[in-house]
Design an enzyme around this catalytic site. Structure first.
Site, PDB file in Angstrom:
ATOM      1  N   GLU A 151      30.594 -16.263 -17.781  1.00 12.27           N
ATOM      2  CA  GLU A 151      30.030 -16.178 -16.421  1.00 12.27           C
ATOM      3  C   GLU A 151      31.225 -16.118 -15.488  1.00 12.27           C
ATOM      4  O   GLU A 151      31.928 -17.110 -15.325  1.00 12.27           O
ATOM      5  CB  GLU A 151      29.213 -17.429 -16.096  1.00 12.27           C
ATOM      6  CG  GLU A 151      28.007 -17.656 -16.966  1.00 12.27           C
ATOM      7  CD  GLU A 151      26.809 -16.846 -16.559  1.00 12.27           C
ATOM      8  OE1 GLU A 151      26.913 -16.035 -15.619  1.00 12.27           O
ATOM      9  OE2 GLU A 151      25.765 -17.020 -17.200  1.00 12.27           O
ATOM     10  N   CYS A 168      30.090 -18.360  -6.909  1.00  9.36           N
ATOM     11  CA  CYS A 168      30.375 -17.102  -7.616  1.00  9.36           C
ATOM     12  C   CYS A 168      29.501 -15.963  -7.102  1.00  9.36           C
ATOM     13  O   CYS A 168      29.944 -14.828  -7.014  1.00  9.36           O
ATOM     14  CB  CYS A 168      30.162 -17.307  -9.107  1.00  9.36           C
ATOM     15  SG  CYS A 168      28.609 -18.112  -9.467  1.00  9.36           S
ATOM     16  N   GLU A 201      37.694 -11.384  -4.580  1.00  7.83           N
ATOM     17  CA  GLU A 201      36.907 -12.612  -4.488  1.00  7.83           C
ATOM     18  C   GLU A 201      37.760 -13.652  -3.771  1.00  7.83           C
ATOM     19  O   GLU A 201      38.789 -14.075  -4.282  1.00  7.83           O
ATOM     20  CB  GLU A 201      36.547 -13.095  -5.897  1.00  7.83           C
ATOM     21  CG  GLU A 201      35.562 -14.226  -5.857  1.00  7.83           C
ATOM     22  CD  GLU A 201      35.240 -14.777  -7.234  1.00  7.83           C
ATOM     23  OE1 GLU A 201      36.138 -14.864  -8.079  1.00  7.83           O
ATOM     24  OE2 GLU A 201      34.072 -15.142  -7.450  1.00  7.83           O
TER      25      GLU A 201
END
Ligand code: NAD
Length: 499
Positions: free
Chosen positions: A268, A302, A402
């Site tokens: 993940e 996330c 990110e």
């Protein structure tokens, strides 16, 4: 009677806390084999927090040996399903009963508001353990079609020893996403929490044993990624690594699996999720979703909606509404203040990285609408205010990388084709959303956005029944839902011939 959660109450919980920082191996606390420790600095005020065991390969070996012994003995996997279920449900109850303490452990580690730790993290952790506990006595195996002289059983069997490596942003929730299905399936687990956030994991392990989980089924080894996570992922006696973290480390994990025993891997990873708003949308609803979707947990999520892809004709109007929602509803305050909605970033180094990315983005020409500055520095903690950059293009660094901080990049578009192209122009594929009143278009977008979850006219709604995970470089394998059990099992065929 409902408790009165005042700042004084939480200060008293904090002062009464004596966090345990040693590994939890074979049902007991254990100092690092090397005797080494490290100190966690609290993000809310920059003060020294707990002392933790600094694990290395020797500690990982001990934890894996304990997990293997528990698995081979059958003390857990062969227990009556009903008995296993009762233990997991008791564990979930104990998590709830110790909610205030667990919430405080999470807050001193992560810097998130203690009310959020309690109302979201503790709650979802307990719910996760309960969800998988309830599944244990409802899972059936199969009988495959054969001729009359044979019977073929298709059994779903546990893999053995699972190494779980987890990040610091939602430690307890993500631990439960792995522990719940892995343990419910009959495996043993060695959990390596992030070095920034180990305290809740150690407490979860203590509570598991208190609930009746046999020693060795759930072990925790604390320490740094290179020193503890890497030997776990390289270990020859670990059957699978369930990893949540950055894409960069996820790639290393795949390499470690290949270099060692071809263990399975579930990843993940990161995200840069698009939230697309058309001019026909309910802009008030879109503003609420965009602000909370990006800024909740200080942007350390996330699947945060970090790219706002907005029809040019409504960009200014929408940004004004997002600013209003942010200023009125998303209170950035000290994490022990019950009114805080968001708190500190995880550590000084990370805050400096976020600020450096903002500065680099501005150098490229990103135009700041509001926020995205260091604030509350007088507390000694690491706080950055939620902020928005507008008139961006999707090739700018703030739109591509990110950031893992409260920074929203607004990218205007003119046509539907362009919006979809921008939405999918990313290496990530964790989540996305579309806001429109045109349901045909909503349907088209939900099919075409390449992501594990797509929301229509909302953001970040979920429950345990829905799988969560990514496409592309956001990883593979799914947490949550009944399907998560599958990745911790394999099929075994038992063919019996008659006559
Ligand atoms: P990270 O990748 O730096 O660390 C994650 C874990 O890996 C930690 O426990 C760390 O100690 C360990 N680790 C680091 N180097 C390692 C190595 N060489 N070998 C083995 N283990 C190692 O991530 P982070 O900074 O803790 O968390 C933020 C990242 O996690 C972001 O990219 C975020 O998107 C991602 N994340 C993804 C999800 C998801 O469900 N997709 C959820 C939360 C966070």
């Amino acid at each position: 009677m409902t408790k009165n959660y005042t700042r004084d109450y939480w200060e008293s919980v904090l002062s009464g806390l004596k966090p345990e920082g040693r590994h939890f191996i074979d049902g007991a606390h254990r100092a690092a084999a090397s005797g080494e420790t490290f100190i966690r600095i609290r993000p809310m005020d920059g003060k020294p927090g707990a002392e933790l065991a600094r694990g290395n390969a020797a500690d990982v070996d001990a934890a894996v040996a304990s997990a293997r012994a528990a698995f081979e003995s059958g003390i857990w996997r062969k227990k009556e399903p009903l008995e296993k279920k009762k233990i997991m449900l008791k564990w979930a109850d104990l998590i709830r009963a110790h909610g205030d303490e667990l919430a405080m452990l999470e807050t001193i580690d992560v810097g998130k508001p203690v009310m959020a730790s309690l109302g979201v993290d503790v709650r979802l952790c307990a719910d996760g353990i309960q969800f998988y506990g309830e599944m244990i006595d409802k899972m059936y195996d199969e009988i495959a079609p054969t001729g009359p002289n044979a019977r073929a059983l298709v059994r779903k069997v546990p893999l053995g020893v699972i190494g779980a490596i987890t990040p610091w942003n939602y430690p307890m929730i993500i631990d439960a996403w792995k522990l719940g299905p892995a343990i419910a399936a009959g495996n043993s687990v060695v959990l390596k929490p992030a070095e920034q956030s180990s305290l809740s994991a150690i407490r979860l392990a203590e509570l598991a044993v208190e609930a009746g989980l046999p020693a060795g089924v759930f072990n925790v080894v604390t320490g740094y990624g290179e020193e503890t996570g890497k030997p776990l992922a390289l270990h020859m006696d670990v059957d699978m690594i369930a990893f949540t973290g950055s894409t960069e480390v996820g790639k290393l994990i795949m390499g470690y699996a290949a270099q060692s025993n071809v263990k399975r891997v579930a990843l993940e990873l990161g995200g840069k999720s698009p939230l697309v708003v058309f001019e026909d949308a309910d802009l008030d609803a879109a503003a609420v979703a965009a602000a909370w979707g990006c800024f909740y947990n200080s942007g350390e999520t996330c699947h945060a909606s970090t790219r706002l892809i907005v029809q040019r004709s409504v960009q200014d109007k929408l940004i004004a509404k997002i600013e209003a929602v942010t200023r009125s509803d998303i209170a950035l305050k000290h994490p022990l203040d019950p009114a805080a909605q968001i708190g500190a970033l995880i550590e000084e180094e990370h805050m400096n990285k976020v600020l450096a990315m903002i500065a680099a983005g501005e150098k490229e020409g990103a135009r700041r609408a509001f926020g995205a500055e260091r604030v509350m520095s007088e507390t000694g903690g690491y706080y950055v205010s939620p902020g928005v950059f507008v008139d961006m293009t999707n090739d700018m660094s703030l739109a591509r990388q990110e950031i893992f901080g409260p920074v929203l990049a607004a990218i205007p578009f003119d046509t539907e084709e362009e919006a979809l192209k921008i939405a999918n122009d990313t290496i990530y594929g964790l989540a996305g959303a579309v806001f429109t009143r045109d349901m045909d278009r909503a349907h088209r977008f939900s099919e075409e956005i390449h992501a594990g979850t797509v929301w229509i006219n909302t953001y970040d709604m979920s429950n345990f029944a829905t799988p969560f995970g990514g496409f592309k470089q956001s990883g593979f394998g799914r947490d949550r839902s009944v399907h998560a059990i599958d990745k911790y099992c394999d099929y075994k065929t038992i063919w019996q011939q008659f006559g």
